[in-house]
Design an enzyme around this catalytic site. Sequence first.
Site, PDB file in Angstrom:
ATOM      1  N   ARG A 124      13.198 -30.688  17.786  1.00  0.00           N
ATOM      2  CA  ARG A 124      13.802 -29.406  17.381  1.00  0.00           C
ATOM      3  C   ARG A 124      12.946 -28.794  16.278  1.00  0.00           C
ATOM      4  NH1 ARG A 124      19.040 -29.855  19.491  1.00  0.00           N
ATOM      5  NH2 ARG A 124      19.182 -27.752  20.275  1.00  0.00           N
ATOM      6  N   GLN A 129      10.923 -23.828  20.061  1.00  0.00           N
ATOM      7  CA  GLN A 129      12.141 -23.048  20.323  1.00  0.00           C
ATOM      8  C   GLN A 129      12.144 -22.378  21.693  1.00  0.00           C
ATOM      9  OE1 GLN A 129      12.990 -20.456  17.038  1.00  0.00           O
ATOM     10  NE2 GLN A 129      13.733 -22.132  15.784  1.00  0.00           N
ATOM     11  N   ASP A 132      13.245 -24.740  24.383  1.00  0.00           N
ATOM     12  CA  ASP A 132      14.405 -25.557  24.040  1.00  0.00           C
ATOM     13  C   ASP A 132      15.584 -25.296  24.987  1.00  0.00           C
ATOM     14  OD1 ASP A 132      16.504 -26.865  22.876  1.00  0.00           O
ATOM     15  OD2 ASP A 132      16.009 -26.265  20.844  1.00  0.00           O
ATOM     16  N   SER A 135      19.203 -25.705  23.695  1.00  0.00           N
ATOM     17  CA  SER A 135      19.718 -24.541  22.965  1.00  0.00           C
ATOM     18  C   SER A 135      20.095 -23.408  23.908  1.00  0.00           C
ATOM     19  CB  SER A 135      18.674 -24.014  21.971  1.00  0.00           C
ATOM     20  OG  SER A 135      18.540 -24.897  20.905  1.00  0.00           O
ATOM     21  N   TYR A 231      19.768 -32.960  13.220  1.00  0.00           N
ATOM     22  CA  TYR A 231      20.951 -33.459  13.926  1.00  0.00           C
ATOM     23  C   TYR A 231      21.834 -34.258  12.974  1.00  0.00           C
ATOM     24  CZ  TYR A 231      18.877 -32.615  18.559  1.00  0.00           C
ATOM     25  OH  TYR A 231      18.354 -32.059  19.686  1.00  0.00           O
TER      26      TYR A 231
HETATM   27  P1  NAD Z   1      24.514 -31.042  18.633  1.00  0.00           P
HETATM   28  O1  NAD Z   1      24.934 -30.490  19.937  1.00  0.00           O
HETATM   29  O2  NAD Z   1      23.870 -32.384  18.588  1.00  0.00           O
HETATM   30  O3  NAD Z   1      25.808 -31.128  17.671  1.00  0.00           O
HETATM   31  C1  NAD Z   1      26.627 -30.008  17.462  1.00  0.00           C
HETATM   32  C2  NAD Z   1      27.123 -30.010  16.047  1.00  0.00           C
HETATM   33  O4  NAD Z   1      28.094 -31.046  15.866  1.00  0.00           O
HETATM   34  C3  NAD Z   1      26.055 -30.246  14.974  1.00  0.00           C
HETATM   35  O5  NAD Z   1      26.015 -29.126  14.117  1.00  0.00           O
HETATM   36  C4  NAD Z   1      26.541 -31.499  14.255  1.00  0.00           C
HETATM   37  O6  NAD Z   1      26.259 -31.473  12.863  1.00  0.00           O
HETATM   38  C5  NAD Z   1      28.026 -31.417  14.521  1.00  0.00           C
HETATM   39  N1  NAD Z   1      28.790 -32.654  14.281  1.00  0.00           N
HETATM   40  C6  NAD Z   1      28.451 -33.925  14.527  1.00  0.00           C
HETATM   41  N2  NAD Z   1      29.432 -34.751  14.139  1.00  0.00           N
HETATM   42  C7  NAD Z   1      30.438 -33.973  13.653  1.00  0.00           C
HETATM   43  C8  NAD Z   1      31.726 -34.211  13.107  1.00  0.00           C
HETATM   44  N3  NAD Z   1      32.209 -35.469  12.950  1.00  0.00           N
HETATM   45  N4  NAD Z   1      32.468 -33.159  12.712  1.00  0.00           N
HETATM   46  C9  NAD Z   1      32.022 -31.892  12.841  1.00  0.00           C
HETATM   47  N5  NAD Z   1      30.813 -31.585  13.343  1.00  0.00           N
HETATM   48  C10 NAD Z   1      30.028 -32.621  13.741  1.00  0.00           C
HETATM   49  O7  NAD Z   1      23.619 -30.020  17.827  1.00  0.00           O
HETATM   50  P2  NAD Z   1      22.707 -28.824  18.332  1.00  0.00           P
HETATM   51  O8  NAD Z   1      23.538 -27.662  18.663  1.00  0.00           O
HETATM   52  O9  NAD Z   1      21.851 -29.351  19.419  1.00  0.00           O
HETATM   53  O10 NAD Z   1      21.864 -28.474  17.033  1.00  0.00           O
HETATM   54  C11 NAD Z   1      21.490 -29.450  16.078  1.00  0.00           C
HETATM   55  C12 NAD Z   1      20.631 -28.830  14.992  1.00  0.00           C
HETATM   56  O11 NAD Z   1      19.349 -28.506  15.500  1.00  0.00           O
HETATM   57  C13 NAD Z   1      21.184 -27.551  14.402  1.00  0.00           C
HETATM   58  O12 NAD Z   1      20.915 -27.562  13.007  1.00  0.00           O
HETATM   59  C14 NAD Z   1      20.357 -26.481  15.002  1.00  0.00           C
HETATM   60  O13 NAD Z   1      20.292 -25.319  14.206  1.00  0.00           O
HETATM   61  C15 NAD Z   1      19.037 -27.179  15.069  1.00  0.00           C
HETATM   62  N6  NAD Z   1      18.170 -26.586  16.086  1.00  0.00           N
HETATM   63  C16 NAD Z   1      16.841 -26.383  15.788  1.00  0.00           C
HETATM   64  C17 NAD Z   1      16.014 -25.809  16.760  1.00  0.00           C
HETATM   65  C18 NAD Z   1      14.571 -25.581  16.515  1.00  0.00           C
HETATM   66  O14 NAD Z   1      14.157 -25.395  15.391  1.00  0.00           O
HETATM   67  N7  NAD Z   1      13.740 -25.627  17.570  1.00  0.00           N
HETATM   68  C19 NAD Z   1      16.526 -25.469  17.987  1.00  0.00           C
HETATM   69  C20 NAD Z   1      17.868 -25.695  18.234  1.00  0.00           C
HETATM   70  C21 NAD Z   1      18.687 -26.283  17.272  1.00  0.00           C
END
Ligand code: NAD
Length: 379
Positions: A124, A129, A132, A135, A231
């Site tokens: 990530r 991006q 991805d 996402s 994550y």
């Molecule tokens: P994910 O699907 O793995 O998880 C979804 C959310 O659930 C996360 O925000 C996580 O913190 C939350 N979570 C986990 N346990 C929890 C709990 N007990 N209670 C409440 N919430 C809980 O995550 P995702 O959507 O794939 O994204 C993960 C991170 O990666 C985010 O910060 C996102 O902004 C980042 N991201 C970066 C890029 C990039 O730079 N290329 C692209 C996509 C996402």
Amino acid sequence: MPRLLIPVESTPGETRVAATPDTVKKFLSFGCDVSVERGAGTTSGYLDQAYADQGAQLIDPGDAAGWSQADIFLCVQPPSAASLARLRQGALVVGLLSPYANEELTASLKRGALSAMALELLPRISRAQSADALSSQANIAGYKSVLLASAALDRYFPMLMTAAGTVQPAKVVILGAGVAGLQAVATARRLGAVVYVSDIRPAVKEQVESLGARFIEPPKLEDKPAESGGYAKQASDAFLAAQRQQLSDQLAEADVAICTAQVPGRRAPRLISEDMLDRMRPGAVVVDLAVAQGGNCADTVPGQTVDRNGVKLIGGNDLPCTVPNHASALYARNLVALLEPTLKDGDLKLDLEDELIAGCLVAQDGNILRGDVLTPGAS
Ligand code: NAD
């Protein structure tokens, strides 16, 4: 000249396709040949003729020669072991391959001396991006979860001032503020709901508030769950118990809960228990996007709506498949972004020095490179 094959997806309920006529045109411009199985795009709104018009060769589904000549197999869901066995040695499979502890996939890749890129493992980082797929698909799931909830709810979402009096806005609680959760926040806010968000990563507070929602601070405990690569890491049982206690009052007053909390490669955290559901009012709606990973909410069932004492529990495991045209268009563009740098001078070259490739290339010519993921414990 690498030959790409785009199959009809075989997983029941899968409506997406791994390439659109637009992305076929791109791959042709990179010096590839492209074969598309007839009907591959039908469920997502792309006609065979549109692929042919861009220069793809149409083949019958399962055409033995078409499969054995493919160098790159682009899919959405992991193909069956029998399908993988029809590919030639050294062919590259690219898709959302559900790699975590996937013994069947591991065995098929070894047996067929195949290479494979699992999009779930793309780092990530900013540079990744455009490729991805997690996402692009999570965004759709977050959007659609709120539309489903609003359609199932027995109330309006917005505050309305009518001649018959004022209607208060719906209260929506969103669990997890990753990609899906933030899109759910934005969609619920556009519909006029009052939105509360719980996440264990403090970094998301600002993002949540910038979308006009209120952040529920995570419980303050010694053993705070860690974060790695953006994550969340798995929270302890004690932390989750404290979090459920904190959420119970919020949910008792909620009209809608949207569950998106996940920890990669792990069972989803259980955030809504039976007791908490008992306190929700009849007519309330829960949409659980984590249902296929064990569910954030008790009693949710993949692909089904369960009526639990009047509370509707929607198992939202396949929501991108309900928006297949855009889901496919974005997914297909993700694949172009990932593969373009590997397709130079009419040849496929996988540069293991590139952290995007190294992250998601789980196997090369049958050698397992990410045994840590495919088979936990092995390196
Ligand atoms: P994910 O699907 O793995 O998880 C979804 C959310 O659930 C996360 O925000 C996580 O913190 C939350 N979570 C986990 N346990 C929890 C709990 N007990 N209670 C409440 N919430 C809980 O995550 P995702 O959507 O794939 O994204 C993960 C991170 O990666 C985010 O910060 C996102 O902004 C980042 N991201 C970066 C890029 C990039 O730079 N290329 C692209 C996509 C996402």
